[in-house]
Design a protein around this motif. Structure first.
Motif, PDB file in Angstrom:
ATOM      1  N   ASN A  55      31.598  33.153  41.657  1.00 13.53           N
ATOM      2  CA  ASN A  55      31.236  33.575  43.015  1.00 13.53           C
ATOM      3  C   ASN A  55      29.942  34.388  43.075  1.00 13.53           C
ATOM      4  OD1 ASN A  55      32.015  36.095  41.991  1.00 13.53           O
ATOM      5  ND2 ASN A  55      34.053  35.978  42.917  1.00 13.53           N
ATOM      6  N   GLY A  56      29.332  34.646  41.913  1.00 14.32           N
ATOM      7  CA  GLY A  56      28.075  35.371  41.896  1.00 14.32           C
ATOM      8  C   GLY A  56      28.192  36.860  42.120  1.00 14.32           C
ATOM      9  N   LYS A  57      29.429  37.404  42.136  1.00 14.56           N
ATOM     10  CA  LYS A  57      29.630  38.828  42.376  1.00 14.56           C
ATOM     11  C   LYS A  57      29.686  39.593  41.058  1.00 14.56           C
ATOM     12  CE  LYS A  57      32.135  38.202  46.740  1.00 14.56           C
ATOM     13  NZ  LYS A  57      31.059  38.779  47.565  1.00 14.56           N
ATOM     14  N   THR A  58      29.294  40.844  41.114  1.00 10.69           N
ATOM     15  CA  THR A  58      29.356  41.713  39.942  1.00 10.69           C
ATOM     16  C   THR A  58      30.772  42.234  39.764  1.00 10.69           C
ATOM     17  OG1 THR A  58      27.062  42.409  40.283  1.00 10.69           O
ATOM     18  CG2 THR A  58      28.435  43.793  38.863  1.00 10.69           C
ATOM     19  N   ILE A  59      31.327  42.077  38.563  1.00  8.01           N
ATOM     20  CA  ILE A  59      32.675  42.564  38.281  1.00  8.01           C
ATOM     21  C   ILE A  59      32.633  43.490  37.080  1.00  8.01           C
ATOM     22  CG2 ILE A  59      33.818  40.547  39.264  1.00  8.01           C
ATOM     23  CD1 ILE A  59      34.249  39.526  36.414  1.00  8.01           C
ATOM     24  N   VAL A  60      33.678  44.301  36.954  1.00  7.76           N
ATOM     25  CA  VAL A  60      33.770  45.272  35.876  1.00  7.76           C
ATOM     26  C   VAL A  60      34.645  44.715  34.764  1.00  7.76           C
ATOM     27  CG1 VAL A  60      34.684  47.543  35.251  1.00  7.76           C
ATOM     28  CG2 VAL A  60      33.412  47.252  37.377  1.00  7.76           C
ATOM     29  N   LEU A  61      34.224  44.897  33.514  1.00 10.37           N
ATOM     30  CA  LEU A  61      35.048  44.525  32.364  1.00 10.37           C
ATOM     31  C   LEU A  61      36.004  45.679  32.082  1.00 10.37           C
ATOM     32  CD1 LEU A  61      32.281  42.991  30.054  1.00 10.37           C
ATOM     33  CD2 LEU A  61      33.829  41.808  31.626  1.00 10.37           C
ATOM     34  N   PRO A  62      37.317  45.483  32.245  1.00  9.05           N
ATOM     35  CA  PRO A  62      38.275  46.602  32.220  1.00  9.05           C
ATOM     36  C   PRO A  62      38.341  47.368  30.910  1.00  9.05           C
ATOM     37  CG  PRO A  62      39.415  44.483  32.256  1.00  9.05           C
ATOM     38  CD  PRO A  62      37.981  44.204  32.527  1.00  9.05           C
ATOM     39  N   ALA A 197      39.601  41.463  46.388  1.00  6.01           N
ATOM     40  CA  ALA A 197      40.610  42.026  45.487  1.00  6.01           C
ATOM     41  C   ALA A 197      41.510  40.944  44.900  1.00  6.01           C
ATOM     42  CB  ALA A 197      41.449  43.058  46.244  1.00  6.01           C
ATOM     43  N   GLN A 198      41.951  39.992  45.720  1.00  2.24           N
ATOM     44  CA  GLN A 198      42.812  38.932  45.211  1.00  2.24           C
ATOM     45  C   GLN A 198      42.060  38.007  44.259  1.00  2.24           C
ATOM     46  OE1 GLN A 198      44.582  37.078  48.731  1.00  2.24           O
ATOM     47  NE2 GLN A 198      46.428  38.313  48.448  1.00  2.24           N
ATOM     48  N   THR A 199      40.801  37.775  44.534  1.00  2.00           N
ATOM     49  CA  THR A 199      40.005  36.935  43.639  1.00  2.00           C
ATOM     50  C   THR A 199      39.861  37.581  42.269  1.00  2.00           C
ATOM     51  OG1 THR A 199      38.752  36.024  45.505  1.00  2.00           O
ATOM     52  CG2 THR A 199      37.770  35.814  43.313  1.00  2.00           C
ATOM     53  N   ILE A 200      39.542  38.875  42.240  1.00  4.38           N
ATOM     54  CA  ILE A 200      39.384  39.585  40.974  1.00  4.38           C
ATOM     55  C   ILE A 200      40.716  39.695  40.240  1.00  4.38           C
ATOM     56  CG2 ILE A 200      38.775  41.813  39.938  1.00  4.38           C
ATOM     57  CD1 ILE A 200      36.761  42.192  42.199  1.00  4.38           C
ATOM     58  N   ALA A 201      41.801  39.914  40.997  1.00  3.52           N
ATOM     59  CA  ALA A 201      43.121  40.060  40.388  1.00  3.52           C
ATOM     60  C   ALA A 201      43.746  38.722  40.010  1.00  3.52           C
ATOM     61  CB  ALA A 201      44.053  40.809  41.344  1.00  3.52           C
ATOM     62  N   ILE A 398      40.590  46.812  36.635  1.00  5.84           N
ATOM     63  CA  ILE A 398      41.368  47.775  35.870  1.00  5.84           C
ATOM     64  C   ILE A 398      42.813  47.802  36.358  1.00  5.84           C
ATOM     65  CG2 ILE A 398      41.537  50.215  35.216  1.00  5.84           C
ATOM     66  CD1 ILE A 398      38.477  50.311  35.954  1.00  5.84           C
ATOM     67  N   MET A 399      42.996  47.834  37.672  1.00  2.08           N
ATOM     68  CA  MET A 399      44.327  47.955  38.249  1.00  2.08           C
ATOM     69  C   MET A 399      45.167  46.688  38.054  1.00  2.08           C
ATOM     70  SD  MET A 399      44.655  50.999  39.335  1.00  2.08           S
ATOM     71  CE  MET A 399      43.748  52.438  39.911  1.00  2.08           C
ATOM     72  N   ALA A 400      44.524  45.536  38.024  1.00  2.87           N
ATOM     73  CA  ALA A 400      45.287  44.291  37.859  1.00  2.87           C
ATOM     74  C   ALA A 400      46.021  44.252  36.517  1.00  2.87           C
ATOM     75  CB  ALA A 400      44.366  43.083  38.016  1.00  2.87           C
ATOM     76  N   PRO A 401      45.352  44.472  35.379  1.00  3.42           N
ATOM     77  CA  PRO A 401      46.100  44.503  34.113  1.00  3.42           C
ATOM     78  C   PRO A 401      47.045  45.697  34.009  1.00  3.42           C
ATOM     79  CG  PRO A 401      43.769  45.016  33.750  1.00  3.42           C
ATOM     80  CD  PRO A 401      43.896  44.532  35.147  1.00  3.42           C
ATOM     81  N   VAL A 402      46.674  46.840  34.630  1.00  5.69           N
ATOM     82  CA  VAL A 402      47.580  47.989  34.637  1.00  5.69           C
ATOM     83  C   VAL A 402      48.873  47.623  35.358  1.00  5.69           C
ATOM     84  CG1 VAL A 402      47.925  50.301  35.596  1.00  5.69           C
ATOM     85  CG2 VAL A 402      45.803  49.753  34.410  1.00  5.69           C
ATOM     86  N   ALA A 403      48.761  46.872  36.451  1.00  5.52           N
ATOM     87  CA  ALA A 403      49.948  46.434  37.191  1.00  5.52           C
ATOM     88  C   ALA A 403      50.871  45.606  36.297  1.00  5.52           C
ATOM     89  CB  ALA A 403      49.527  45.630  38.419  1.00  5.52           C
ATOM     90  N   ASP A 404      50.310  44.748  35.471  1.00  7.54           N
ATOM     91  CA  ASP A 404      51.126  43.952  34.543  1.00  7.54           C
ATOM     92  C   ASP A 404      51.860  44.855  33.558  1.00  7.54           C
ATOM     93  OD1 ASP A 404      50.106  41.707  35.802  1.00  7.54           O
ATOM     94  OD2 ASP A 404      48.520  41.407  34.309  1.00  7.54           O
ATOM     95  N   ILE A 405      51.174  45.874  33.085  1.00  5.15           N
ATOM     96  CA  ILE A 405      51.750  46.766  32.078  1.00  5.15           C
ATOM     97  C   ILE A 405      52.913  47.582  32.647  1.00  5.15           C
ATOM     98  CG2 ILE A 405      51.275  48.782  30.615  1.00  5.15           C
ATOM     99  CD1 ILE A 405      48.398  47.723  30.340  1.00  5.15           C
ATOM    100  N   VAL A 406      52.758  48.075  33.868  1.00  6.42           N
ATOM    101  CA  VAL A 406      53.789  48.959  34.439  1.00  6.42           C
ATOM    102  C   VAL A 406      54.860  48.189  35.197  1.00  6.42           C
ATOM    103  CG1 VAL A 406      52.136  50.839  34.621  1.00  6.42           C
ATOM    104  CG2 VAL A 406      52.492  49.342  36.590  1.00  6.42           C
ATOM    105  N   GLY A 407      54.787  46.854  35.200  1.00  8.54           N
ATOM    106  CA  GLY A 407      55.823  46.043  35.833  1.00  8.54           C
ATOM    107  C   GLY A 407      55.703  45.928  37.336  1.00  8.54           C
ATOM    108  N   VAL A 408      54.478  45.979  37.852  1.00  5.64           N
ATOM    109  CA  VAL A 408      54.225  45.866  39.288  1.00  5.64           C
ATOM    110  C   VAL A 408      53.455  44.583  39.549  1.00  5.64           C
ATOM    111  CG1 VAL A 408      52.985  46.897  41.236  1.00  5.64           C
ATOM    112  CG2 VAL A 408      54.244  48.353  39.657  1.00  5.64           C
ATOM    113  N   SER A 409      53.795  43.899  40.651  1.00  8.07           N
ATOM    114  CA  SER A 409      53.082  42.685  41.007  1.00  8.07           C
ATOM    115  C   SER A 409      51.618  42.982  41.297  1.00  8.07           C
ATOM    116  CB  SER A 409      53.731  42.040  42.233  1.00  8.07           C
ATOM    117  OG  SER A 409      52.908  41.035  42.778  1.00  8.07           O
ATOM    118  N   ARG A 410      50.767  42.029  40.971  1.00  8.92           N
ATOM    119  CA  ARG A 410      49.341  42.200  41.293  1.00  8.92           C
ATOM    120  C   ARG A 410      49.112  42.211  42.797  1.00  8.92           C
ATOM    121  NH1 ARG A 410      45.341  39.403  36.831  1.00  8.92           N
ATOM    122  NH2 ARG A 410      46.286  40.383  34.999  1.00  8.92           N
TER     123      ARG A 410
END
Length: 472
Positions: A55-62, A197-201, A398-410
């Motif tokens: 999509n040409g957007k800048t994203i952060v490497l977690p 947010a949904q695209t990144i997650a 950052i929050m998307a993989p954290v959600a997986d770790i703590v058992g929360v849906s993305r």
């Protein structure tokens, strides 16, 4: 004269519990000094960023966070940051000046008075319906299309209309600001919050919209109820306005419109021009990609056209414009001050560090508590990161993989981001000061009005975030 102004200003600082609130600049200075202190406590750091080829957007490497040396401000830099803040916020400042100039010209040539008189005659006692209809319309625009900054120019227009209808500046501003901000935060298909947010997650785009539609309906109804409740109190008794006693405030009573104001041909043309300006604004922002500079230019041009159509000479238009700036100077200066606070954080490189430390606190074993923690962390982060897209691109990787770790849906992580980014915009001074400038009201008076609603919204956010753990 100076003594009178000082006395009125002192009245303007009185809070609803009897003690005097600090002046807006005192509040902002305290925040600035706290941020400066944090730059010496929190180490600088940053995440690596890459361009997403999809999509040409800048994203952060977690997993890329690393500490770096930022620029900690010295004593002189504190004052320099304020000066640079005004330069950085110049586009917003002139938007407010030109928007107010346009409204002031329409008010000066009698167009607003004549239009309100005609509206009262047409609607009778039903003018109150402008509040829920307007808030719902702006809420839907914010929730579905991501409209927000595009409404900046409409805030002073609605403030003037509601003032003329017998309310106060705040009611008109709230119709636009709270309406669109609530919709933006309780987003259904907002491409600038939910979409990014949904695209990144890596969540299907616009999935989970049914639950978010329920959330939008609840929050918008609560907001409408709150604003209408306040508007009725002000209409019945002007002394119950949170702006009562402020020297820069004025109030128009409905009684002055009991006698019909002459709706001349020139005033009718100016009224048509008023609605044409709104139409051009919406078309330009939605279809032509207009932003702050184009919106400012539109209001400047329409101010001149409205003056000529209203029968004023060019000299009279210039004098009217100069007169209009007197009522907004105190408000627009606040905006540059808050921008200076953001500059300090940016140059010290502490924003990413704050995100890194806060995200590490979420793995606490209980998914509901973790989800609520995400909400509050996103709200706190919104102080330090300005702009919904920026916050999404920094926090969601950052929050998307954290959600997986703590058992929360993305999906819950996305919802926490939308809530934290959106609703706190109505409360944190680095964000709401702009809207106060557009409304022409003191920041401390805004807090007197918004605090009860913000607390109600916070309770609702916690409820819907907790429930989302079981829904998603």
């Amino acid at each position: 004269m100076l003594k009178k102004q000082r006395n009125l200003t002192e009245k303007c600082k009185k809070s609803f519990i009897g003690w005097k609130l600090p002046h807006t600049y005192v509040i902002l200075t305290i925040i600035l000094l706290v941020v400066v202190g944090l730059t010496y406590i929190i180490p600088g750091g940053e995440y690596d960023r890459v361009i997403d080829p999809a999509n040409g957007k800048t994203i952060v490497l977690p997993d890329s966070f690393h500490f770096v040396e930022g620029n900690r401000p010295d004593f002189f830099d504190i004052f320099l940051s304020v000066s640079r803040g005004y330069v950085s916020a110049a586009d917003i400042l002139f938007l407010i000046v030109f928007a107010y100039g346009f409204v002031y010209v329409l008010k000066d040539n009698g167009t607003l008075d004549a239009a309100v008189s005609a509206l009262l005659k047409l609607m009778g006692k039903r003018t109150e319906l402008l509040i829920p209809v307007g808030m719902l319309l702006f809420g839907l625009l914010g929730s579905t299309l991501g409209i927000f900054e595009e409404t900046y120019g409409l805030v002073p227009l609605f403030a003037s209309i509601m003032l003329a209808l017998g309310y106060d500046n705040l009611v008109g501003g709230a119709v636009v600001y709270i309406g669109v901000a609530t919709g933006f935060a309780a987003a259904m298909t907002n491409p600038f919050s939910v979409g990014i947010a949904q695209t990144i997650a890596d969540v299907p785009l616009n999935s989970g919209v049914a639950y978010r539609a329920v959330i939008f309906a609840v929050f918008e109804m609560v907001s409408i109820w709150y604003v209408m409740r306040y508007a009725r109190k002000v209409k019945q008794n002007p002394e119950r306005s949170v702006l009562y006693g402020c020297d820069e405030m004025e109030r128009s009573d409905k009684k002055q419109y009991d006698k019909e104001v002459n709706f001349t041909f020139r005033r009718k043309l100016c009224t048509i021009l008023f609605f044409a300006t709104i139409g051009i604004l919406l078309y330009g922002t939605s279809m032509l990609g207009w932003y702050i500079d184009e919106i400012s230019s539109l209001f400047l041009a329409m101010m001149v056209v409205a003056g000529v159509v209203g029968g004023s000479s060019l000299n009279e238009i210039c004098l009217t414009f100069i007169e209009s700036t007197k009522s907004v100077v105190s408000s627009i200066l606040v905006i540059g001050f808050t921008r200076g606070i953001l500059i300090v954080m940016k140059e010290a490189l502490i924003s990413d560090t704050i995100v890194y430390y806060l995200s590490s606190l979420l793995d606490i074993g209980n998914p509901v508590i973790s989800a609520i923690g995400m909400l509050f962390l996103q709200s706190i982060i919104n102080i330090f990161i300005n702009g919904s897209s920026s916050q999404a691109t920094i926090t969601m990787p950052i929050m998307a993989p954290v959600a997986d770790i703590v058992g929360v849906s993305r999906q819950t992580a996305v919802l926490a981001y939308c809530f934290g980014d959106g609703f706190s915009d109505m409360f944190w001074p680095t964000n709401c000061s702009l809207e106060c400038g557009l409304m022409g009201i003191p920041l401390e008076r805004w807090y007197k009005f918004i605090t009860p609603l913000f607390l109600i919204m916070t309770i609702l956010q916690v409820f819907f975030i907790a429930l989302s753990v079981y829904v998603y």
